[in-house]
Scaffold this motif. Structure first.
Motif, PDB file in Angstrom:
ATOM      1  N   THR A 176       5.497  46.048 -22.830  1.00 58.19           N
ATOM      2  CA  THR A 176       6.149  44.755 -22.616  1.00 58.19           C
ATOM      3  C   THR A 176       7.554  44.747 -23.194  1.00 58.19           C
ATOM      4  O   THR A 176       8.480  44.174 -22.605  1.00 58.19           O
ATOM      5  CB  THR A 176       5.319  43.636 -23.261  1.00 58.19           C
ATOM      6  N   MET A 177       7.732  45.416 -24.338  1.00 59.86           N
ATOM      7  CA  MET A 177       9.034  45.399 -25.010  1.00 59.86           C
ATOM      8  C   MET A 177      10.017  46.394 -24.405  1.00 59.86           C
ATOM      9  O   MET A 177      11.208  46.082 -24.250  1.00 59.86           O
ATOM     10  CB  MET A 177       8.846  45.694 -26.502  1.00 59.86           C
ATOM     11  N   PHE A 178       9.539  47.605 -24.034  1.00 62.37           N
ATOM     12  CA  PHE A 178      10.465  48.650 -23.609  1.00 62.37           C
ATOM     13  C   PHE A 178      10.160  49.241 -22.231  1.00 62.37           C
ATOM     14  O   PHE A 178      10.878  50.123 -21.788  1.00 62.37           O
ATOM     15  CB  PHE A 178      10.486  49.785 -24.637  1.00 62.37           C
ATOM     16  N   GLY A 179       9.095  48.777 -21.568  1.00 63.41           N
ATOM     17  CA  GLY A 179       8.800  49.283 -20.232  1.00 63.41           C
ATOM     18  C   GLY A 179       7.987  50.563 -20.211  1.00 63.41           C
ATOM     19  O   GLY A 179       7.299  50.837 -19.237  1.00 63.41           O
ATOM     20  N   TYR A 180       8.077  51.379 -21.254  1.00 63.55           N
ATOM     21  CA  TYR A 180       7.290  52.604 -21.339  1.00 63.55           C
ATOM     22  C   TYR A 180       5.884  52.280 -21.838  1.00 63.55           C
ATOM     23  O   TYR A 180       5.707  51.433 -22.715  1.00 63.55           O
ATOM     24  CB  TYR A 180       7.926  53.608 -22.304  1.00 63.55           C
ATOM     25  N   THR A 181       4.884  52.970 -21.310  1.00 70.85           N
ATOM     26  CA  THR A 181       3.515  52.757 -21.755  1.00 70.85           C
ATOM     27  C   THR A 181       3.274  53.499 -23.065  1.00 70.85           C
ATOM     28  O   THR A 181       4.041  54.407 -23.440  1.00 70.85           O
ATOM     29  CB  THR A 181       2.509  53.253 -20.708  1.00 70.85           C
ATOM     30  N   CYS A 218      13.952  50.546 -43.618  1.00 69.79           N
ATOM     31  CA  CYS A 218      14.223  49.434 -42.701  1.00 69.79           C
ATOM     32  C   CYS A 218      15.550  49.685 -41.991  1.00 69.79           C
ATOM     33  O   CYS A 218      16.534  50.060 -42.647  1.00 69.79           O
ATOM     34  CB  CYS A 218      14.280  48.095 -43.449  1.00 69.79           C
ATOM     35  N   HIS A 219      15.568  49.502 -40.693  1.00 71.00           N
ATOM     36  CA  HIS A 219      16.788  49.680 -39.910  1.00 71.00           C
ATOM     37  C   HIS A 219      16.838  48.628 -38.814  1.00 71.00           C
ATOM     38  O   HIS A 219      15.804  48.142 -38.357  1.00 71.00           O
ATOM     39  CB  HIS A 219      16.839  51.064 -39.251  1.00 71.00           C
ATOM     40  N   GLU A 220      18.055  48.321 -38.377  1.00 69.31           N
ATOM     41  CA  GLU A 220      18.279  47.515 -37.187  1.00 69.31           C
ATOM     42  C   GLU A 220      19.175  48.322 -36.259  1.00 69.31           C
ATOM     43  O   GLU A 220      20.264  48.737 -36.646  1.00 69.31           O
ATOM     44  CB  GLU A 220      18.925  46.170 -37.541  1.00 69.31           C
ATOM     45  N   TYR A 221      18.695  48.567 -35.052  1.00 72.67           N
ATOM     46  CA  TYR A 221      19.435  49.398 -34.114  1.00 72.67           C
ATOM     47  C   TYR A 221      18.988  49.068 -32.698  1.00 72.67           C
ATOM     48  O   TYR A 221      18.140  48.198 -32.492  1.00 72.67           O
ATOM     49  CB  TYR A 221      19.227  50.880 -34.430  1.00 72.67           C
ATOM     50  N   ARG A 222      19.548  49.779 -31.724  1.00 75.78           N
ATOM     51  CA  ARG A 222      19.264  49.499 -30.320  1.00 75.78           C
ATOM     52  C   ARG A 222      18.416  50.618 -29.702  1.00 75.78           C
ATOM     53  O   ARG A 222      18.680  51.803 -29.945  1.00 75.78           O
ATOM     54  CB  ARG A 222      20.579  49.366 -29.539  1.00 75.78           C
ATOM     55  N   ARG A 223      17.414  50.197 -28.922  1.00 73.37           N
ATOM     56  CA  ARG A 223      16.577  51.126 -28.168  1.00 73.37           C
ATOM     57  C   ARG A 223      16.711  50.823 -26.674  1.00 73.37           C
ATOM     58  O   ARG A 223      16.820  49.676 -26.285  1.00 73.37           O
ATOM     59  CB  ARG A 223      15.101  51.012 -28.571  1.00 73.37           C
ATOM     60  N   ARG A 224      16.664  51.877 -25.885  1.00 71.00           N
ATOM     61  CA  ARG A 224      16.836  51.725 -24.444  1.00 71.00           C
ATOM     62  C   ARG A 224      15.519  51.339 -23.787  1.00 71.00           C
ATOM     63  O   ARG A 224      14.472  51.954 -24.010  1.00 71.00           O
ATOM     64  CB  ARG A 224      17.348  53.023 -23.823  1.00 71.00           C
ATOM     65  N   HIS A 225      15.569  50.294 -22.975  1.00 73.71           N
ATOM     66  CA  HIS A 225      14.440  49.900 -22.136  1.00 73.71           C
ATOM     67  C   HIS A 225      14.353  50.865 -20.959  1.00 73.71           C
ATOM     68  O   HIS A 225      15.325  51.546 -20.616  1.00 73.71           O
ATOM     69  CB  HIS A 225      14.662  48.462 -21.642  1.00 73.71           C
ATOM     70  N   LYS A 226      13.199  50.929 -20.344  1.00 74.56           N
ATOM     71  CA  LYS A 226      13.016  51.830 -19.206  1.00 74.56           C
ATOM     72  C   LYS A 226      13.939  51.473 -18.051  1.00 74.56           C
ATOM     73  O   LYS A 226      14.278  52.333 -17.228  1.00 74.56           O
ATOM     74  CB  LYS A 226      11.560  51.801 -18.749  1.00 74.56           C
TER      75      LYS A 226
END
Length: 405
Positions: A176-181, A218-226
């Motif tokens: 739901t968050m990133f599109g990858y299962t 702890c980190h805050e960063y960006r992850r790529r959605h599918k």
């Protein structure tokens, strides 16, 4: 004849409990196993005291019943079928049914070994209610956890620690968050690192490598959605240790904070806009810039005044800067000092500075505070300051248009 001989042999090896001695009698009275003997009509011939402890009925009350009187209605048919099979000489097998307790709840009873001797059936069972209730509770808790994992906006994960960390678990809601299962994450180890934004990969340490020393990261960063877009996440990872303090497993969470980051960026843009509006720089001529100040001036705004003015002077190559404080409600030592420092900074660029909007109360305060105004030319009104600056600033020569021969 063969059945009679089997019955006689059974009677020789299965005497009455009372004849077995105190040890067996005590065991029979204290065991948690449920012993029962019944006749062909289902009447109870005898049973162990453990039945009283299990169901709450006294032994006399139980002996007055048939063995199916306390059965759960849904279990009666299957129980009679099993009873008939045993009476016909069928081999005993595992079987479970439910008996009503005195408090109207039901105990789940699992039957084990049984024998048929003449017209009497002998069997032993065990109350498995606690185990099955615990399993049912565990199943319910598992279903509840799965529901929470699917519906919440936090992804949970775990990975092994060591030279080659391996992702061992990630919750299903990652899709739901990133599109990858979850299966894609578990089967593609590089997916964990490759979908981090390139600008963030450089500043983020490899999480597994820093966990043994810190314990929590702890980190805050960006992850790529599918779909190719990027989502901001807050990642918190902790290290679990065994009793000896050795690293055991790392577990953590991802929380989508994209909306928060967008809100923070909007707030910052609005703040920058307000700062620009609160410190406007107005070119009157090519040589003269005016900065009208309105409202309160604190240390933060004073620093912004200096930055805006110096950048504007550098961009416009002006020779005069006029700071108009007509609209400033309160002048104190901090504001006066900031204005003087701004004027000195402008003078270093070869720019003359005038302070306009000096009211009588402001003039009295400046004298009282003994502020050195040597670097400032002061005027009571903005108009007077502009007139003075225009008289002092020579006009720049205009370029003559090229005239061909």
């Amino acid at each position: 004849m063969e059945q009679d001989s089997q019955d006689q042999a059974a009677e020789k090896v299965a005497p009455d409990i009372a004849t077995l001695g105190p040890g067996w009698a005590r065991f029979f009275a204290s065991t948690d196993d449920l012993f029962l003997s019944i006749g062909v009509d289902g009447s109870i011939d005898d049973l162990s005291p453990s039945w009283e402890r299990t169901l709450g009925f006294t032994l006399p009350e139980l002996r007055a019943l048939r063995f199916d009187d306390l059965l759960h209605p849904a279990d009666r048919a299957s129980t009679w079928i099993e009873f008939a099979r045993l009476q016909a000489g069928g081999p005993p097998g595992p079987f479970t049914n439910r008996y009503r307790r005195k408090d109207s709840t039901y105990a789940r009873v699992s039957w084990g070994h049984s024998v048929q001797v003449g017209e009497r059936s002998y069997a032993v069972a065990r109350d498995v209610s606690n185990g099955e209730d615990a399993q049912a509770s565990l199943n319910t808790a598992h279903e509840r956890l799965q529901h929470l994992l699917h519906s919440c906006d936090v992804v949970l994960y775990a990975f092994s620690v060591g030279e080659d960390p391996v992702l061992t678990f990630i919750s299903e809601n990652v899709s739901t968050m990133f599109g990858y299962t979850a299966e894609e994450f578990l089967s593609t180890p590089r997916l964990w690192f490759d979908n981090i934004h390139p600008d963030d990969q450089e500043r983020l340490p490899q999480t597994p490598s820093v966990l043994p020393s810190s314990g929590t990261v702890c980190h805050e960063y960006r992850r790529r959605h599918k779909d190719g877009t990027y989502r901001w996440v807050r990642e918190e990872t902790k290290l679990a240790r065994d009793l000896a303090g050795n690293p055991l497993e790392a577990f953590g969470s991802w929380q989508d904070i994209t909306e928060r980051k967008d809100f923070e960026r909007t707030i910052q843009q609005q703040a920058n806009t307000l700062l620009e509006l609160s410190t406007p720089l107005i070119p009157v001529t090519d040589e003269i810039l005016v900065m009208p100040l309105i409202g309160m001036v604190d240390s933060h705004r004073a620093a912004q005044v200096m930055t805006t003015l110096l950048e504007g002077l550098g961009a416009h190559h002006a020779r005069w800067a006029i700071l108009d404080i007509t609209g400033v409600g309160n002048i104190d030592a901090t504001v006066a000092d900031a204005l003087v420092r701004t004027a000195r900074a402008a003078r270093l660029l070869g720019v003359a500075v005038a302070l306009t909007g000096i009211r009588p109360d402001v003039a009295s305060l400046l004298v009282t505070l003994d502020i050195d105004l040597a670097d400032l030319t002061t005027f009571g009104t903005l108009q007077a300051g502009i007139v003075h600056a225009m008289g002092q600033a020579p006009a720049r020569p205009r370029r003559r248009a090229y005239q061909g021969r």
